[in-house]
Design an enzyme around this catalytic site. Structure first.
Site, PDB file in Angstrom:
ATOM      1  N   GLU A 127       0.720  -1.210  -0.099  1.00 11.92           N
ATOM      2  CA  GLU A 127       0.097  -0.364  -0.134  1.00 11.92           C
ATOM      3  C   GLU A 127       0.906   1.256   0.039  1.00 11.92           C
ATOM      4  O   GLU A 127       0.702   2.133   0.671  1.00 11.92           O
ATOM      5  CB  GLU A 127      -0.886  -0.138   1.115  1.00 11.92           C
ATOM      6  CG  GLU A 127      -2.040  -1.125   1.425  1.00 11.92           C
ATOM      7  CD  GLU A 127      -2.899  -1.198   2.524  1.00 11.92           C
ATOM      8  OE1 GLU A 127      -2.770  -0.522   3.285  1.00 11.92           O
ATOM      9  OE2 GLU A 127      -3.377  -2.230   2.624  1.00 11.92           O
ATOM     10  N   ASN A 170       2.034  -5.326  -3.159  1.00 14.01           N
ATOM     11  CA  ASN A 170       0.501  -5.746  -2.611  1.00 14.01           C
ATOM     12  C   ASN A 170      -0.035  -4.540  -2.390  1.00 14.01           C
ATOM     13  O   ASN A 170       0.185  -3.369  -1.896  1.00 14.01           O
ATOM     14  CB  ASN A 170       0.335  -6.550  -1.460  1.00 14.01           C
ATOM     15  CG  ASN A 170      -0.789  -7.246  -1.124  1.00 14.01           C
ATOM     16  OD1 ASN A 170      -1.431  -7.690  -2.040  1.00 14.01           O
ATOM     17  ND2 ASN A 170      -1.267  -6.742   0.124  1.00 14.01           N
ATOM     18  N   HIS A 206     -10.660  -6.109  -1.932  1.00 15.99           N
ATOM     19  CA  HIS A 206     -11.653  -5.825  -1.221  1.00 15.99           C
ATOM     20  C   HIS A 206     -12.893  -4.981  -1.754  1.00 15.99           C
ATOM     21  O   HIS A 206     -12.797  -4.013  -2.010  1.00 15.99           O
ATOM     22  CB  HIS A 206     -11.239  -4.954   0.126  1.00 15.99           C
ATOM     23  CG  HIS A 206     -10.132  -5.563   0.916  1.00 15.99           C
ATOM     24  ND1 HIS A 206     -10.367  -6.642   1.791  1.00 15.99           N
ATOM     25  CD2 HIS A 206      -8.962  -5.261   1.111  1.00 15.99           C
ATOM     26  CE1 HIS A 206      -9.333  -6.985   2.319  1.00 15.99           C
ATOM     27  NE2 HIS A 206      -8.446  -6.129   2.025  1.00 15.99           N
ATOM     28  N   GLU A 235      -6.455 -10.807  -0.677  1.00 15.83           N
ATOM     29  CA  GLU A 235      -7.101 -10.415   0.444  1.00 15.83           C
ATOM     30  C   GLU A 235      -8.719 -10.134  -0.023  1.00 15.83           C
ATOM     31  O   GLU A 235      -9.482  -9.482   0.476  1.00 15.83           O
ATOM     32  CB  GLU A 235      -6.887  -9.026   1.215  1.00 15.83           C
ATOM     33  CG  GLU A 235      -5.215  -8.881   1.425  1.00 15.83           C
ATOM     34  CD  GLU A 235      -4.944  -7.667   2.118  1.00 15.83           C
ATOM     35  OE1 GLU A 235      -5.747  -6.808   2.551  1.00 15.83           O
ATOM     36  OE2 GLU A 235      -3.622  -7.594   2.107  1.00 15.83           O
ATOM     37  N   ASP A 237     -12.526 -10.078  -0.474  1.00 15.44           N
ATOM     38  CA  ASP A 237     -13.882 -10.241   0.280  1.00 15.44           C
ATOM     39  C   ASP A 237     -14.618  -9.504  -0.405  1.00 15.44           C
ATOM     40  O   ASP A 237     -14.261  -8.351  -1.094  1.00 15.44           O
ATOM     41  CB  ASP A 237     -13.658 -10.051   1.703  1.00 15.44           C
ATOM     42  CG  ASP A 237     -13.074  -8.659   2.162  1.00 15.44           C
ATOM     43  OD1 ASP A 237     -12.719  -7.904   1.433  1.00 15.44           O
ATOM     44  OD2 ASP A 237     -12.788  -8.563   3.551  1.00 15.44           O
TER      45      ASP A 237
HETATM   46  O1  G3I Z   1      -4.137  -7.218  19.174  1.00 14.91           O
HETATM   47  C1  G3I Z   1      -4.774  -6.161  19.533  1.00 14.91           C
HETATM   48  C2  G3I Z   1      -5.374  -6.180  20.901  1.00 14.91           C
HETATM   49  O2  G3I Z   1      -4.219  -6.591  21.768  1.00 14.91           O
HETATM   50  C3  G3I Z   1      -6.018  -4.866  21.401  1.00 14.91           C
HETATM   51  O3  G3I Z   1      -6.600  -5.122  22.677  1.00 14.91           O
HETATM   52  C4  G3I Z   1      -7.429  -4.570  20.351  1.00 14.91           C
HETATM   53  C5  G3I Z   1      -7.930  -3.259  20.775  1.00 14.91           C
HETATM   54  O4  G3I Z   1      -8.150  -2.754  19.565  1.00 14.91           O
HETATM   55  O5  G3I Z   1      -6.578  -4.542  19.277  1.00 14.91           O
HETATM   56  C6  G3I Z   1      -5.946  -5.684  18.799  1.00 14.91           C
HETATM   57  O6  G3I Z   1      -5.134  -5.266  17.389  1.00 14.91           O
HETATM   58  C7  G3I Z   1      -6.136  -5.218  16.337  1.00 14.91           C
HETATM   59  C8  G3I Z   1      -5.645  -6.220  15.278  1.00 14.91           C
HETATM   60  O7  G3I Z   1      -6.430  -5.934  14.271  1.00 14.91           O
HETATM   61  C9  G3I Z   1      -5.796  -7.760  15.926  1.00 14.91           C
HETATM   62  O8  G3I Z   1      -7.114  -8.002  16.097  1.00 14.91           O
HETATM   63  C10 G3I Z   1      -6.041  -3.728  15.855  1.00 14.91           C
HETATM   64  O9  G3I Z   1      -6.751  -2.835  16.702  1.00 14.91           O
HETATM   65  C11 G3I Z   1      -6.742  -3.685  14.611  1.00 14.91           C
HETATM   66  O10 G3I Z   1      -6.557  -2.404  14.039  1.00 14.91           O
HETATM   67  C12 G3I Z   1      -6.166  -4.738  13.493  1.00 14.91           C
HETATM   68  O11 G3I Z   1      -6.946  -4.657  12.342  1.00 14.91           O
HETATM   69  C13 G3I Z   1      -6.598  -5.316  11.283  1.00 14.91           C
HETATM   70  C14 G3I Z   1      -6.095  -4.246  10.375  1.00 14.91           C
HETATM   71  O12 G3I Z   1      -5.658  -4.915   9.198  1.00 14.91           O
HETATM   72  C15 G3I Z   1      -5.206  -3.286  10.623  1.00 14.91           C
HETATM   73  O13 G3I Z   1      -4.812  -2.229   9.733  1.00 14.91           O
HETATM   74  C16 G3I Z   1      -7.163  -6.415  10.597  1.00 14.91           C
HETATM   75  O14 G3I Z   1      -7.309  -7.352  11.642  1.00 14.91           O
HETATM   76  C17 G3I Z   1      -6.876  -6.864   9.510  1.00 14.91           C
HETATM   77  O15 G3I Z   1      -7.642  -7.923   8.780  1.00 14.91           O
HETATM   78  C18 G3I Z   1      -6.443  -5.735   8.464  1.00 14.91           C
HETATM   79  O16 G3I Z   1      -5.965  -6.411   7.399  1.00 14.91           O
HETATM   80  C19 G3I Z   1      -5.527  -5.260   6.479  1.00 14.91           C
HETATM   81  C20 G3I Z   1      -4.265  -6.026   5.530  1.00 14.91           C
HETATM   82  O17 G3I Z   1      -3.268  -6.129   6.502  1.00 14.91           O
HETATM   83  C21 G3I Z   1      -3.594  -4.973   4.560  1.00 14.91           C
HETATM   84  N1  G3I Z   1      -4.879  -4.716   3.580  1.00 14.91           N
HETATM   85  C22 G3I Z   1      -6.103  -4.148   4.199  1.00 14.91           C
HETATM   86  C23 G3I Z   1      -6.449  -5.086   5.117  1.00 14.91           C
HETATM   87  C24 G3I Z   1      -8.043  -4.798   5.700  1.00 14.91           C
HETATM   88  O18 G3I Z   1      -8.033  -3.639   6.466  1.00 14.91           O
END
Ligand code: G3I
Length: 305
Positions: A127, A170, A206, A235, A237
């Site tokens: 990105e 990517n 997405h 990715e 969906d």
């Molecule tokens: O692990 C912490 C946890 O300890 C904490 O208590 C909680 C509270 O917010 O957050 C947890 O972390 C979260 C993490 O996912 C794990 O669940 C983050 O807040 C959350 O922002 C994070 O979101 C991820 C996101 O990327 C962040 O940018 C999504 O799971 C994940 O599916 C998403 O994936 C991205 C790809 O990497 C890149 N392309 C877009 C895609 C969708 O956004």
């Protein structure tokens, strides 16, 4: 009785999913994963904030869990991701330019060497381009302090760190022909012409009602493949439900199968229960792990029954 993975294998492709280490203890999650998929991408566990939260202190526990689960069952692993502006610990942004360079190269080298021989493709840079019509690069500590050349440097460092891994760029909103995908295309063409190591381009895919599967999706995959790189759907969906969602999924699969260098498809999660789109239903299995119409459409588009 085919599965997504076996049907895709019949077409010479992998069929993967994003996996979160924290869900591997849930039996329905793991049973569905093990039955249907031949590749996994750790959803968050390999990102910089997870692997190097403090400078030069590397933690691989959660990522190792995902990799060991997959490799122990013969699944491939996509590495996601080495250099990205998001999920980046604050210390990186505080560094001066020379230190950003050494921190980036150290991060790439250490993470790739830890997983040497286990990753079929790495998202080396994720990105790096802005949305909208400008075709410009996105602000990040790497872009702001090192300039456009950081991407080339990251790929050269990655090749040296693990010469056997496929190295991918990517991004999202690059799935059709548009100003952003044109900018990525120009970069890949430049890299190929100058011998900068790049092997593949990932199209996140997405999709939702505001951003549906583009009519020129296949043509866009093909023009990148024609530059001499593999393409992967990384990715996938698609928001929605029922027949409309199923038809959109089938069109994505058909596009990949029509492009000989489209080597595999990864959906961004197994079940709607754990999608990053918390209020949506964009995946192939519902919150109870029942196969949705979209599952049947993907399976049959892959030639399975
Ligand atoms: O692990 C912490 C946890 O300890 C904490 O208590 C909680 C509270 O917010 O957050 C947890 O972390 C979260 C993490 O996912 C794990 O669940 C983050 O807040 C959350 O922002 C994070 O979101 C991820 C996101 O990327 C962040 O940018 C999504 O799971 C994940 O599916 C998403 O994936 C991205 C790809 O990497 C890149 N392309 C877009 C895609 C969708 O956004």
């Amino acid at each position: 009785a085919d599965t997504l993975g076996s049907a895709a294998a019949g077409k010479g492709r992998y069929f993967g999913t994003a996996v979160a280490a924290g869900h591997l203890g849930e039996s329905a999650y793991t049973a569905t994963l093990n039955r249907e998929f031949t590749s996994v991408t750790p959803e968050n566990e390999m990102k910089w904030d997870a692997t190097e939260a403090s400078r030069n202190v590397f933690t691989f526990g959660a990522a190792d869990q995902v990799v060991n689960h997959a490799r122990g069952r013969g699944m491939a692993v996509r590495g996601h991701t080495l250099v990205w502006h998001s999920q980046l610990p604050g210390w990186v942004g505080g560094l001066a330019a020379a230190d950003v360079r050494s921190a980036m190269n150290n991060h790439i080298t250490r993470v790739m060497q830890h997983y040497q021989g286990e990753i079929h493709s790495w998202d080396v840079v994720n990105e790096a381009f802005q949305d909208g019509g400008s075709g410009a690069r996105r602000s990040s500590p790497f872009q702001d302090k090192l300039g456009d050349g950081f991407i080339e440097e990251a790929f050269r460092t990655a090749r040296a760190a693990d010469p056997a891994a496929k190295l991918c760029y990517n991004d999202y909103n690059t799935d059709g022909v548009n100003a952003k995908s044109n900018a990525v295309y120009a970069m890949v063409r430049d890299f190929k012409s100058r011998g900068v190591p790049i092997d593949c381009v990932g199209f996140q895919s997405h999709f939702n009602s505001a951003s549906p599967v583009p009519a020129d999706y296949q043509a866009n995959l093909q023009r990148f493949a024609d530059l001499g790189v593999d393409v992967q759907i990384t990715e996938l969906d698609i928001e929605g439900s029922g027949t409309a969602q199923a038809n959109s999924y089938a069109s994505v699969v058909r596009a990949c199968l029509a492009v000989s260098r489209c080597t595999g498809i990864t959906v961004w999660g197994i079940t709607d229960k754990y999608s990053w789109r918390s209020s949506g239903t964009p995946l192939l299995f519902d919150a109870n792990y029942a196969a949705k119409p979209a599952y049947g459409a993907v399976l049959s588009a892959l030639g399975g029954t």
